[in-house]
Design an enzyme around this catalytic site. Structure first.
Site, PDB file in Angstrom:
ATOM      1  N   HIS A 133       6.828   2.052  18.007  1.00 42.87           N
ATOM      2  CA  HIS A 133       5.906   2.059  16.870  1.00 42.87           C
ATOM      3  C   HIS A 133       5.161   0.717  16.896  1.00 42.87           C
ATOM      4  O   HIS A 133       5.699  -0.287  17.348  1.00 42.87           O
ATOM      5  CB  HIS A 133       6.748   2.182  15.595  1.00 42.87           C
ATOM      6  CG  HIS A 133       5.981   2.359  14.327  1.00 42.87           C
ATOM      7  ND1 HIS A 133       5.375   1.316  13.674  1.00 42.87           N
ATOM      8  CD2 HIS A 133       5.742   3.458  13.570  1.00 42.87           C
ATOM      9  CE1 HIS A 133       4.799   1.768  12.564  1.00 42.87           C
ATOM     10  NE2 HIS A 133       4.999   3.063  12.477  1.00 42.87           N
ATOM     11  N   ASP A 210      14.898  -1.222  16.374  1.00 38.57           N
ATOM     12  CA  ASP A 210      14.155  -0.578  15.301  1.00 38.57           C
ATOM     13  C   ASP A 210      14.901   0.714  14.958  1.00 38.57           C
ATOM     14  O   ASP A 210      14.898   1.670  15.731  1.00 38.57           O
ATOM     15  CB  ASP A 210      12.728  -0.287  15.800  1.00 38.57           C
ATOM     16  CG  ASP A 210      11.913   0.526  14.808  1.00 38.57           C
ATOM     17  OD1 ASP A 210      12.485   1.072  13.864  1.00 38.57           O
ATOM     18  OD2 ASP A 210      10.687   0.620  15.016  1.00 38.57           O
ATOM     19  N   GLN A 213      13.915   5.382  12.436  1.00 39.40           N
ATOM     20  CA  GLN A 213      14.033   6.842  12.568  1.00 39.40           C
ATOM     21  C   GLN A 213      15.452   7.267  12.952  1.00 39.40           C
ATOM     22  O   GLN A 213      15.687   8.445  13.242  1.00 39.40           O
ATOM     23  CB  GLN A 213      13.028   7.366  13.610  1.00 39.40           C
ATOM     24  CG  GLN A 213      11.580   7.098  13.259  1.00 39.40           C
ATOM     25  CD  GLN A 213      11.105   7.863  12.028  1.00 39.40           C
ATOM     26  OE1 GLN A 213      11.751   8.803  11.562  1.00 39.40           O
ATOM     27  NE2 GLN A 213       9.973   7.463  11.485  1.00 39.40           N
ATOM     28  N   LYS A 236      12.455   6.042   4.317  1.00 38.01           N
ATOM     29  CA  LYS A 236      12.633   7.138   5.282  1.00 38.01           C
ATOM     30  C   LYS A 236      14.030   7.744   5.176  1.00 38.01           C
ATOM     31  O   LYS A 236      14.366   8.681   5.892  1.00 38.01           O
ATOM     32  CB  LYS A 236      12.388   6.624   6.704  1.00 38.01           C
ATOM     33  CG  LYS A 236      10.942   6.168   6.926  1.00 38.01           C
ATOM     34  CD  LYS A 236      10.725   5.720   8.345  1.00 38.01           C
ATOM     35  CE  LYS A 236       9.426   4.953   8.536  1.00 38.01           C
ATOM     36  NZ  LYS A 236       8.231   5.786   8.407  1.00 38.01           N
ATOM     37  N   CYS A 374       1.045   5.699  14.607  1.00 39.84           N
ATOM     38  CA  CYS A 374       1.254   4.261  14.838  1.00 39.84           C
ATOM     39  C   CYS A 374       1.964   4.039  16.172  1.00 39.84           C
ATOM     40  O   CYS A 374       2.829   3.156  16.289  1.00 39.84           O
ATOM     41  CB  CYS A 374       2.036   3.599  13.709  1.00 39.84           C
ATOM     42  SG  CYS A 374       1.172   3.653  12.149  1.00 39.84           S
TER      43      CYS A 374
HETATM   44  N1  PLP Z   1       9.431   1.926  13.332  1.00 41.44           N
HETATM   45  C1  PLP Z   1       9.396   3.261  13.402  1.00 41.44           C
HETATM   46  C2  PLP Z   1      10.060   3.947  14.542  1.00 41.44           C
HETATM   47  C3  PLP Z   1       8.750   3.991  12.410  1.00 41.44           C
HETATM   48  O1  PLP Z   1       8.721   5.320  12.466  1.00 41.44           O
HETATM   49  C4  PLP Z   1       8.141   3.297  11.336  1.00 41.44           C
HETATM   50  C5  PLP Z   1       7.389   4.026  10.306  1.00 41.44           C
HETATM   51  O2  PLP Z   1       6.908   5.117  10.522  1.00 41.44           O
HETATM   52  C6  PLP Z   1       8.211   1.904  11.306  1.00 41.44           C
HETATM   53  C7  PLP Z   1       8.865   1.260  12.323  1.00 41.44           C
HETATM   54  C8  PLP Z   1       7.593   1.124  10.204  1.00 41.44           C
HETATM   55  O3  PLP Z   1       8.269   1.374   9.012  1.00 41.44           O
HETATM   56  P1  PLP Z   1       7.733   0.792   7.642  1.00 41.44           P
HETATM   57  O4  PLP Z   1       6.302   1.202   7.519  1.00 41.44           O
HETATM   58  O5  PLP Z   1       8.605   1.436   6.613  1.00 41.44           O
HETATM   59  O6  PLP Z   1       7.899  -0.677   7.681  1.00 41.44           O
END
Ligand code: PLP
Length: 416
Positions: A133, A210, A213, A236, A374
């Site tokens: 992401h 990260d 998900q 999430k 993203c």
């Molecule tokens: N990392 C992953 C894999 C994501 O799917 C997301 C959000 O869709 C993020 C990071 C960023 O999360 P946030 O916008 O809640 O900070």
């Protein structure tokens, strides 16, 4: 045989019953029942979370950590209890290892700026993967620019799985950071993080995971995973927006300077010198999102009540069913077929732009996400501008998959 009977065992979760926990799922969209397949972007909130937040504001709200009066003590107690609950949920050794942040993005930026920036030197390497992401790419790009370190990228194959040999070849004595997603939001790929983390740590790198998900969909134990830092977002995983967690090994957190200054993160302040509080307070400058933390604690309790093994089994079975049904639609192309999948499936439809597909599905009450998610490097890999993505939560069942597939067939017919 009914479609429902074709689905592997649902491991004890009854989505029809769970749906009743989510008041928003009672509403209609464009006069159709809402079929919510966008939990990867943000999950809906079950009643226990909504109630906890309302109860907090109705009965207990005041600022934390600064008051001796009863409400402040109660708010602080709720805030810290949530931290303890979260810590236990992810296998942290201590609640002191869990820093409350706005979300995954802030957690990853915190590590990049507070751990990596003072330590990286020209020629050092930060390894990310092709499926990250943007929030696990951009902070590293920025810190590389600030320090002269080099960003390297572990590639994936067309199935959406990392290429093991290429990954191995990229790990070397200059690798200082491996920043990797546990589950890809764009493809649903589950990376073998424990194995890759072991390899990176053996080379002396710090492993930043990260978990945005992953945490909503499977049991996570940060220690078994071999991570040094692990970031995830509350919204999430059925909690409110604006709250997330950065877990870090205590010795690493203790070695870091704060990245923001202000109230609550200090031990003492004079104009000559400020002494910082120990972690996690050191990284929580200013008034935190107390209600969000309370909601996060309630979300963890909700998931624990369901059991994360059951959540995983239910969602894996549902994904398997969804992939099978999507494959049966002529003109539908699955994007990525990872060996292990969690949470989401991406696809395109012949002759229909993903945005048109998303709009068509929306008119039928089916909420999916369309776009680059993203993860523009993933789109580049497949040479496409966007995909449609269906993603799942505990309340989804086979009927939601059937509604999705029915609407996709309708769209293909409409745009033919
Ligand atoms: N990392 C992953 C894999 C994501 O799917 C997301 C959000 O869709 C993020 C990071 C960023 O999360 P946030 O916008 O809640 O900070």
């Amino acid at each position: 045989m009914s479609r429902k009977a074709e689905i592997p065992a649902q491991a004890g979760l009854d989505p029809a019953e769970l749906r009743r926990d989510f008041p928003i799922l009672e509403r209609q969209v464009h006069d159709r029942p809402l079929v919510y397949l966008d939990s990867a972007a943000s999950s809906q909130k079950p009643r226990p979370v909504l109630d906890a937040v309302q109860r907090y504001y109705t009965h207990h709200h005041s600022n934390v950590h600064r008051g001796v009066h009863e409400l402040s003590v109660e708010a602080t107690d709720l805030y810290e209890r949530s931290r303890e609950r979260v810590a236990a949920f992810i296998g942290a050794e201590s609640a002191r290892e869990c820093v409350f942040v706005r979300g995954t993005t802030e957690g990853l930026n915190l590590v990049a700026q507070a751990w990596a920036r003072p330590r990286l030197e020209p020629g050092d390497e930060v390894l990310v993967t092709e499926m990250e992401h943007h929030s696990n790419i951009v902070p590293w790009q920025q810190v590389c620019r600030q320090t002269g370190a080099e960003l390297r990228v572990a590639p994936m194959d067309d199935a959406g799985d990392l290429l093991a040999d290429e990954f191995e070849a990229l790990i070397g004595p200059r690798t200082r950071v491996l920043a990797i997603t546990q589950v890809s939001n764009a493809l649903g790929t589950v990376n073998p993080v424990a194995e890759l983390a072991q390899r990176a740590r053996a080379a002396g790198a710090v492993v930043v995971v990260d978990g945005a998900q992953a945490v909503p969909h499977r049991p996570v134990d940060v220690r078994t995973l071999g991570a040094d830092f692990y970031a995830f977002s509350g919204h999430k995983m059925y909690a409110p927006t604006g709250i997330g967690v950065l877990w870090g090994r205590l010795e690493l957190l203790e070695s870091m300077d704060p990245w923001e200054g202000g109230g609550s993160m200090i031990r003492s302040v004079t104009f000559e010198e400020t002494l910082f509080a120990p972690p996690p307070a050191r990284f929580e400058a200013g008034t935190p999102h107390i209600a969000g933390c309370v909601g996060l604690g309630a979300a963890v309790e909700y998931l624990e009540g369901l059991g994360m093994d059951a959540v995983r089994a239910h969602e894996e079975a549902l994904l398997e069913y969804c992939v099978k049904e999507l494959q049966a639609i002529p003109g539908l192309n699955l994007i990525g077929r990872p060996a292990q999948r969690a949470g989401a499936v991406s696809f395109t439809a012949d002759g229909v732009h993903p945005h048109d597909l998303g709009t068509f599905l929306d008119r039928e009450g089916v909420a999916v996400r369309v776009g680059h998610h993203c993860a523009q490097p993933v789109m580049k890999h497949y040479d496409i501008p966007a995909t449609a993505r269906a993603s799942f939560g505990v309340h989804n069942g086979p009927d939601d998959v059937d509604a999705l597939c029915r609407s996709i067939r309708g769209a293909l017919e409409f745009f033919a």
